[in-house]
Design a protein around this motif. Structure first.
Motif, PDB file in Angstrom:
ATOM      1  N   ILE A  18      13.465 -31.983  29.130  1.00  0.00           N
ATOM      2  CA  ILE A  18      12.124 -31.904  28.566  1.00  0.00           C
ATOM      3  C   ILE A  18      12.183 -32.050  27.047  1.00  0.00           C
ATOM      4  CG2 ILE A  18      12.232 -29.384  28.435  1.00  0.00           C
ATOM      5  CD1 ILE A  18       9.202 -29.392  29.085  1.00  0.00           C
ATOM      6  N   ALA A  19      11.244 -32.814  26.490  1.00  0.00           N
ATOM      7  CA  ALA A  19      11.232 -33.119  25.057  1.00  0.00           C
ATOM      8  C   ALA A  19      10.450 -32.054  24.298  1.00  0.00           C
ATOM      9  CB  ALA A  19      10.639 -34.501  24.812  1.00  0.00           C
ATOM     10  N   ILE A  20      11.094 -30.906  24.087  1.00  0.00           N
ATOM     11  CA  ILE A  20      10.484 -29.835  23.306  1.00  0.00           C
ATOM     12  C   ILE A  20      11.517 -29.333  22.299  1.00  0.00           C
ATOM     13  CG2 ILE A  20       8.908 -29.094  25.125  1.00  0.00           C
ATOM     14  CD1 ILE A  20      10.893 -26.823  25.734  1.00  0.00           C
ATOM     15  N   TYR A  21      11.019 -28.613  21.293  1.00  0.00           N
ATOM     16  CA  TYR A  21      11.924 -27.994  20.324  1.00  0.00           C
ATOM     17  C   TYR A  21      11.575 -26.522  20.198  1.00  0.00           C
ATOM     18  CZ  TYR A  21      14.330 -26.679  16.103  1.00  0.00           C
ATOM     19  OH  TYR A  21      15.145 -26.038  15.209  1.00  0.00           O
ATOM     20  N   THR A  36      22.750 -18.700  13.054  1.00  0.00           N
ATOM     21  CA  THR A  36      22.098 -18.792  11.749  1.00  0.00           C
ATOM     22  C   THR A  36      20.590 -18.923  11.950  1.00  0.00           C
ATOM     23  OG1 THR A  36      22.426 -21.203  11.717  1.00  0.00           O
ATOM     24  CG2 THR A  36      24.085 -19.843  10.613  1.00  0.00           C
ATOM     25  N   GLU A  37      19.828 -18.452  10.982  1.00  0.00           N
ATOM     26  CA  GLU A  37      18.370 -18.550  11.048  1.00  0.00           C
ATOM     27  C   GLU A  37      17.947 -20.019  11.096  1.00  0.00           C
ATOM     28  OE1 GLU A  37      15.932 -16.395  11.191  1.00  0.00           O
ATOM     29  OE2 GLU A  37      16.928 -14.459  10.843  1.00  0.00           O
ATOM     30  N   PRO A  38      17.015 -20.371  11.967  1.00  0.00           N
ATOM     31  CA  PRO A  38      16.540 -21.760  12.009  1.00  0.00           C
ATOM     32  C   PRO A  38      15.890 -22.159  10.689  1.00  0.00           C
ATOM     33  CG  PRO A  38      15.850 -20.544  13.962  1.00  0.00           C
ATOM     34  CD  PRO A  38      16.400 -19.531  13.008  1.00  0.00           C
ATOM     35  N   ALA A  39      16.131 -23.400  10.275  1.00  0.00           N
ATOM     36  CA  ALA A  39      15.565 -23.894   9.019  1.00  0.00           C
ATOM     37  C   ALA A  39      14.204 -24.517   9.262  1.00  0.00           C
ATOM     38  CB  ALA A  39      16.510 -24.897   8.380  1.00  0.00           C
ATOM     39  N   ASP A  40      13.268 -23.732   9.776  1.00  0.00           N
ATOM     40  CA  ASP A  40      11.902 -24.211  10.009  1.00  0.00           C
ATOM     41  C   ASP A  40      10.962 -23.019   9.925  1.00  0.00           C
ATOM     42  OD1 ASP A  40      12.089 -22.853  12.538  1.00  0.00           O
ATOM     43  OD2 ASP A  40      13.041 -24.628  13.383  1.00  0.00           O
ATOM     44  N   ASP A  41       9.698 -23.263  10.180  1.00  0.00           N
ATOM     45  CA  ASP A  41       8.698 -22.206  10.043  1.00  0.00           C
ATOM     46  C   ASP A  41       8.373 -21.523  11.368  1.00  0.00           C
ATOM     47  OD1 ASP A  41       8.463 -22.794   7.349  1.00  0.00           O
ATOM     48  OD2 ASP A  41       6.902 -24.317   7.700  1.00  0.00           O
ATOM     49  N   LEU A  42       9.142 -21.805  12.391  1.00  0.00           N
ATOM     50  CA  LEU A  42       8.891 -21.176  13.685  1.00  0.00           C
ATOM     51  C   LEU A  42       9.273 -19.705  13.648  1.00  0.00           C
ATOM     52  CD1 LEU A  42      10.264 -23.932  16.096  1.00  0.00           C
ATOM     53  CD2 LEU A  42       7.888 -23.523  15.437  1.00  0.00           C
ATOM     54  N   ALA A  43       8.619 -18.943  14.508  1.00  0.00           N
ATOM     55  CA  ALA A  43       8.944 -17.523  14.613  1.00  0.00           C
ATOM     56  C   ALA A  43      10.376 -17.374  15.115  1.00  0.00           C
ATOM     57  CB  ALA A  43       7.977 -16.838  15.573  1.00  0.00           C
ATOM     58  N   PRO A  44      11.107 -16.355  14.630  1.00  0.00           N
ATOM     59  CA  PRO A  44      12.488 -16.161  15.091  1.00  0.00           C
ATOM     60  C   PRO A  44      12.521 -15.994  16.612  1.00  0.00           C
ATOM     61  CG  PRO A  44      12.009 -14.771  13.199  1.00  0.00           C
ATOM     62  CD  PRO A  44      10.707 -15.356  13.632  1.00  0.00           C
ATOM     63  N   PRO A  45      13.437 -16.661  17.302  1.00  0.00           N
ATOM     64  CA  PRO A  45      13.505 -16.527  18.754  1.00  0.00           C
ATOM     65  C   PRO A  45      13.975 -15.141  19.167  1.00  0.00           C
ATOM     66  CG  PRO A  45      15.346 -17.837  17.926  1.00  0.00           C
ATOM     67  CD  PRO A  45      14.430 -17.604  16.769  1.00  0.00           C
ATOM     68  N   ALA A  46      13.608 -14.750  20.363  1.00  0.00           N
ATOM     69  CA  ALA A  46      13.986 -13.432  20.866  1.00  0.00           C
ATOM     70  C   ALA A  46      15.486 -13.374  21.141  1.00  0.00           C
ATOM     71  CB  ALA A  46      13.209 -13.131  22.146  1.00  0.00           C
ATOM     72  N   ALA A  52      22.027 -17.710  34.887  1.00  0.00           N
ATOM     73  CA  ALA A  52      20.647 -17.229  35.037  1.00  0.00           C
ATOM     74  C   ALA A  52      20.015 -16.961  33.676  1.00  0.00           C
ATOM     75  CB  ALA A  52      20.625 -15.974  35.898  1.00  0.00           C
ATOM     76  N   ALA A  53      20.766 -16.345  32.760  1.00  0.00           N
ATOM     77  CA  ALA A  53      20.228 -16.059  31.431  1.00  0.00           C
ATOM     78  C   ALA A  53      20.025 -17.349  30.637  1.00  0.00           C
ATOM     79  CB  ALA A  53      21.163 -15.115  30.690  1.00  0.00           C
ATOM     80  N   ALA A  54      20.965 -18.290  30.759  1.00  0.00           N
ATOM     81  CA  ALA A  54      20.869 -19.546  30.008  1.00  0.00           C
ATOM     82  C   ALA A  54      19.660 -20.358  30.446  1.00  0.00           C
ATOM     83  CB  ALA A  54      22.147 -20.358  30.189  1.00  0.00           C
ATOM     84  N   ARG A  55      19.295 -20.296  31.710  1.00  0.00           N
ATOM     85  CA  ARG A  55      18.161 -21.075  32.200  1.00  0.00           C
ATOM     86  C   ARG A  55      16.837 -20.573  31.621  1.00  0.00           C
ATOM     87  NH1 ARG A  55      20.782 -21.976  38.121  1.00  0.00           N
ATOM     88  NH2 ARG A  55      21.282 -24.186  37.849  1.00  0.00           N
ATOM     89  N   ASP A  56      16.832 -19.358  31.105  1.00  0.00           N
ATOM     90  CA  ASP A  56      15.612 -18.828  30.477  1.00  0.00           C
ATOM     91  C   ASP A  56      15.686 -18.871  28.953  1.00  0.00           C
ATOM     92  OD1 ASP A  56      14.392 -18.236  32.916  1.00  0.00           O
ATOM     93  OD2 ASP A  56      15.326 -16.255  33.027  1.00  0.00           O
ATOM     94  N   ALA A  57      16.743 -19.450  28.407  1.00  0.00           N
ATOM     95  CA  ALA A  57      16.949 -19.440  26.954  1.00  0.00           C
ATOM     96  C   ALA A  57      16.761 -20.832  26.377  1.00  0.00           C
ATOM     97  CB  ALA A  57      18.351 -18.918  26.639  1.00  0.00           C
ATOM     98  N   THR A  58      16.812 -20.913  25.057  1.00  0.00           N
ATOM     99  CA  THR A  58      16.731 -22.199  24.347  1.00  0.00           C
ATOM    100  C   THR A  58      17.978 -22.382  23.498  1.00  0.00           C
ATOM    101  OG1 THR A  58      15.718 -21.444  22.277  1.00  0.00           O
ATOM    102  CG2 THR A  58      14.242 -21.795  24.174  1.00  0.00           C
TER     103      THR A  58
END
Length: 292
Positions: free
Chosen positions: A83-86, A211-221, A254-260
């Motif tokens: 899927i083409a998402i970021y 490392t913290e993502p270099a964008d303005d998105l909220a920090p991932p859980a 199982a955990a990886a399938r719910d992660a990014t």
């Protein structure tokens, strides 16, 4: 008497033809490679097409999956669409199909016919940082490997620097690649099963500090790491690796399938890590196989 003589002549002619056929190595119906034998083990890799090298990170090189892998028992593994998402999904979409083992042998013969047992120079087009396409064929007693630089980019441009023989040899390999990556067209729709998700018995985790993502998105859980202690053993510059098996592998998958790809994985010591997942294929055993 005439009938008897004619019958004898026919019998004699047939005997001569049979002798000629035997002397020339068999009849025209004989296979092109009569001695072709494949490995007996169900998990034995018979054919694969891989992309190697190119301009990318050591982590991505280690995590890269083959384009297609064909096994002795008829399993065919490929990487499906993503899927083409970021950020993208953490778990790769590896798919498995089934073909008849007799078709595996036919594909192996096709690989030989395409030149995998040959060793002529394939040339090197003047492109920087392109990948090479590596073909592997494993018979019962021998492995054949052939690699062509920049095969994916084509070779028909005027300044490729390739001879006619090199272009012809590369074209045969490109046709083989296309045949192996579209088995429905190659073998027929009824010869190939529907795709299913591949469920690996073991998985490798390629690890580096988060490392913290270099964008303005909220920090991932954050997600608690359910496998063996991170970060594992050094594999490549800046990358460590560990192999996860058994019940822990099921929990990690199982955990990886719910992660990014941006998920911070938290170890038992509280450290946060970035993890790239690479499911082990049936013929692979651990991290060392990722850099072979």
């Amino acid at each position: 008497m005439i009938t008897t003589l004619r019958a004898s002549a026919v019998v004699g002619l047939l005997a001569v033809l049979a002798a000629c056929a035997e002397g020339s190595g068999g009849t025209t119906a004989a296979p092109a490679t009569p001695g072709l034998e494949l490995p007996d083990a169900a998990d034995a890799l018979v054919l694969s097409v891989e992309q190697t090298g190119g301009f990318t990170t050591p982590e991505m090189l280690a995590a890269r999956l083959p384009v297609v892998s064909v096994y002795a028992d008829g399993r065919v593994l490929t990487e499906g669409p993503v899927i083409a998402i970021y950020p993208g999904p953490a778990w790769p979409n590896v798919q498995v199909q089934q073909i008849d083992p007799a078709d595996v042998r036919a594909l192996a013969q096709r690989a030989l016919d395409a030149g995998l047992a040959e060793d002529g120079d394939l040339g090197s087009p003047p492109l920087a940082d392109a990948t090479s396409t590596r073909f592997t064929l494993q018979t019962a007693d021998q492995a054949f490997v052939r690699e062509a630089y920049a095969l994916a980019e084509g070779q028909d441009w005027p300044d490729s620097g390739l001879t006619e023989d090199q272009q012809e040899a590369r074209a045969r390999l490109a046709e083989l690649r296309d045949a192996l990556t579209d088995l429905t067209a190659t073998l027929g729709a009824d010869a190939v099963s529907e795709t299913e998700p591949y469920e690996p018995a073991a998985v490798t985790a390629l690890v580096r500090p988060w490392t913290e993502p270099a964008d303005d998105l909220a920090p991932p859980a954050e997600v608690a790491w359910p496998g063996p202690a991170l970060p594992g053993e050094p594999l490549a510059p800046g990358v460590t690796c560990l192999t996860v098996e058994g019940e822990q592998a099921a929990a990690v998958v199982a955990a990886a399938r719910d992660a990014t790809t941006a998920t911070p994985w938290v170890g038992s010591d509280g450290a946060r890590w970035s993890v790239t997942f690479r499911p082990l294929l049936p013929h692979e055993e651990g991290c060392a196989d990722l850099t072979a």
